[in-house]
Write a protein that holds these residues in place. Structure first.
Motif, PDB file in Angstrom:
ATOM      1  N   GLY A 121       0.825  -1.211   0.000  1.00  0.00           N
ATOM      2  CA  GLY A 121       0.000   0.000   0.000  1.00  0.00           C
ATOM      3  C   GLY A 121       0.854   1.254   0.000  1.00  0.00           C
ATOM      4  O   GLY A 121       0.571   2.218  -0.712  1.00  0.00           O
ATOM      5  N   ARG A 122       1.923   1.222   0.776  1.00  0.00           N
ATOM      6  CA  ARG A 122       2.845   2.362   0.850  1.00  0.00           C
ATOM      7  C   ARG A 122       3.456   2.649  -0.530  1.00  0.00           C
ATOM      8  O   ARG A 122       3.523   3.775  -0.984  1.00  0.00           O
TER       9      ARG A 122
ATOM     10  N   LEU B  27       0.963   4.271  -2.741  1.00  0.00           N
ATOM     11  CA  LEU B  27       0.833   5.701  -2.422  1.00  0.00           C
ATOM     12  C   LEU B  27       1.999   6.498  -3.012  1.00  0.00           C
ATOM     13  O   LEU B  27       1.859   7.674  -3.340  1.00  0.00           O
ATOM     14  N   ASP B  28       3.133   5.820  -3.164  1.00  0.00           N
ATOM     15  CA  ASP B  28       4.299   6.480  -3.765  1.00  0.00           C
ATOM     16  C   ASP B  28       4.260   6.437  -5.290  1.00  0.00           C
ATOM     17  O   ASP B  28       5.242   6.793  -5.948  1.00  0.00           O
TER      18      ASP B  28
ATOM     19  N   GLU C 166      -2.847   5.984   6.985  1.00  0.00           N
ATOM     20  CA  GLU C 166      -2.810   6.120   5.533  1.00  0.00           C
ATOM     21  C   GLU C 166      -2.363   4.797   4.895  1.00  0.00           C
ATOM     22  O   GLU C 166      -2.978   4.289   3.953  1.00  0.00           O
ATOM     23  N   ALA C 167      -1.309   4.215   5.457  1.00  0.00           N
ATOM     24  CA  ALA C 167      -0.819   2.924   4.956  1.00  0.00           C
ATOM     25  C   ALA C 167      -1.858   1.827   5.195  1.00  0.00           C
ATOM     26  O   ALA C 167      -2.013   0.914   4.380  1.00  0.00           O
TER      27      ALA C 167
ATOM     28  N   ALA D  73      -4.541   2.127   2.511  1.00  0.00           N
ATOM     29  CA  ALA D  73      -3.967   1.697   1.227  1.00  0.00           C
ATOM     30  C   ALA D  73      -3.794   0.184   1.221  1.00  0.00           C
ATOM     31  O   ALA D  73      -4.058  -0.485   0.205  1.00  0.00           O
TER      32      ALA D  73
END
Ligand SMILES: Nc1ncnc2c1ncn2[C@@H]1O[C@H](COP(=O)(O)OP(=O)(O)O)[C@@H](O)[C@H]1O
Ligand SMILES: Nc1ccn([C@@H]2O[C@H](COP(=O)(O)OP(=O)(O)O)[C@@H](O)[C@H]2O)c(=O)n1
Length: 202
Positions: free
Chosen positions: A41-42, A45-46, A71-72, A75
């Motif tokens: 997920g991180r 997001l990147d 947030e992670a 995601a």
């Protein structure tokens, strides 16, 4: 092959707390499988494609900043609904489960998909409000500026997505024992889990 213990349940129910304690008590390895999804997920997001991220996940991804944050988490729950993402993470989890000396894994589909043969399966639950209060304390301690309402909303959204997806939805295996931690503290929850493992003849 050593003992395998499968722990599943909704967000912040106490899976990791019980899993780590069982691993220490019985001398087993421990894998927090949620961290794999959080790391994918991180990377999404990147800006990366989540399937490619899952297929190329590296050990250092599990040490990225903010993986424990909300947030992670959101995601993670989104990428976790993608079958190709889940498929890319299966071999690593099964290899960990099969390690000599035994292992405890916690997640959402450990007893149903990753280790359906595990002789001990625990489905850890707690009321959403209690889970949110506990997770709020973790997040505030970790420097995240969040409110109880936001945490409760995050937990509810993830639980609904995790239980509602078609691939490996969160659910208790038929032979899982339920452990509700709403009204019991950590020591009592861990003692109940240890007793359960001992009863299973491990
Ligand atoms: N039975 C319990 N009583 C009180 N707090 C608990 C209990 N189990 C876990 N906690 C706390 O709740 C938070 C979430 O637990 P954790 O084990 O991280 O959940 P999960 O792995 O299911 O997300 C942690 O701060 C943990 O210390
Ligand atoms: N075996 C697993 C573990 C986690 N996950 C996903 O990853 C997210 C984060 O998992 P986690 O275990 O770190 O979450 P918490 O219970 O710690 O809040 C979950 O909301 C699921 O969407 C999954 O689908 N399957």
């Amino acid at each position: 092959m050593g003992l395998t213990i499968a722990i599943d349940g909704p967000a912040a129910s106490g899976k990791g707390t019980i899993g780590r304690a069982l691993a220490a008590h019985f001398g087993l390895g421990y894998l927090d499988t949620g961290l794999l999804y959080r790391a994918v997920g991180r990377r999404m997001l990147d800006g990366e494609d989540p399937i490619e991220a899952a297929q190329s996940l590296r050990a250092e991804d599990l040490e990225a900043d903010g993986l424990r944050g909300p947030e992670a988490a959101q995601a993670a729950s989104k990428v976790a609904a993608i079958p190709e993402v889940r498929a890319a993470l299966v071999d690593f989890q099964r290899a960990f489960a099969a390690r000599e000396g035994g292992a405890v894994l916690d997640g959402r589909d450990i007893g149903t998909v990753i280790c359906p043969e595990a002789p001990v399966k625990i489905f850890v639950t707690a009321d959403a409000e209690v889970r949110a209060e506990r997770r709020l304390r973790d997040l505030v301690a970790g420097g995240h500026a969040v409110t109880l309402d936001e945490v409760l909303e995050d937990i509810r959204a993830r639980d609904a997505r995790d239980a509602g997806r078609s691939d490996a939805p969160m659910r208790a295996a038929e032979d899982a024992v339920r452990l509700d931690t709403t009204r019991i503290g950590i020591d009592e929850a861990v003692a109940a889990a240890v007793a359960l493992v001992e009863r299973a003849g491990a």
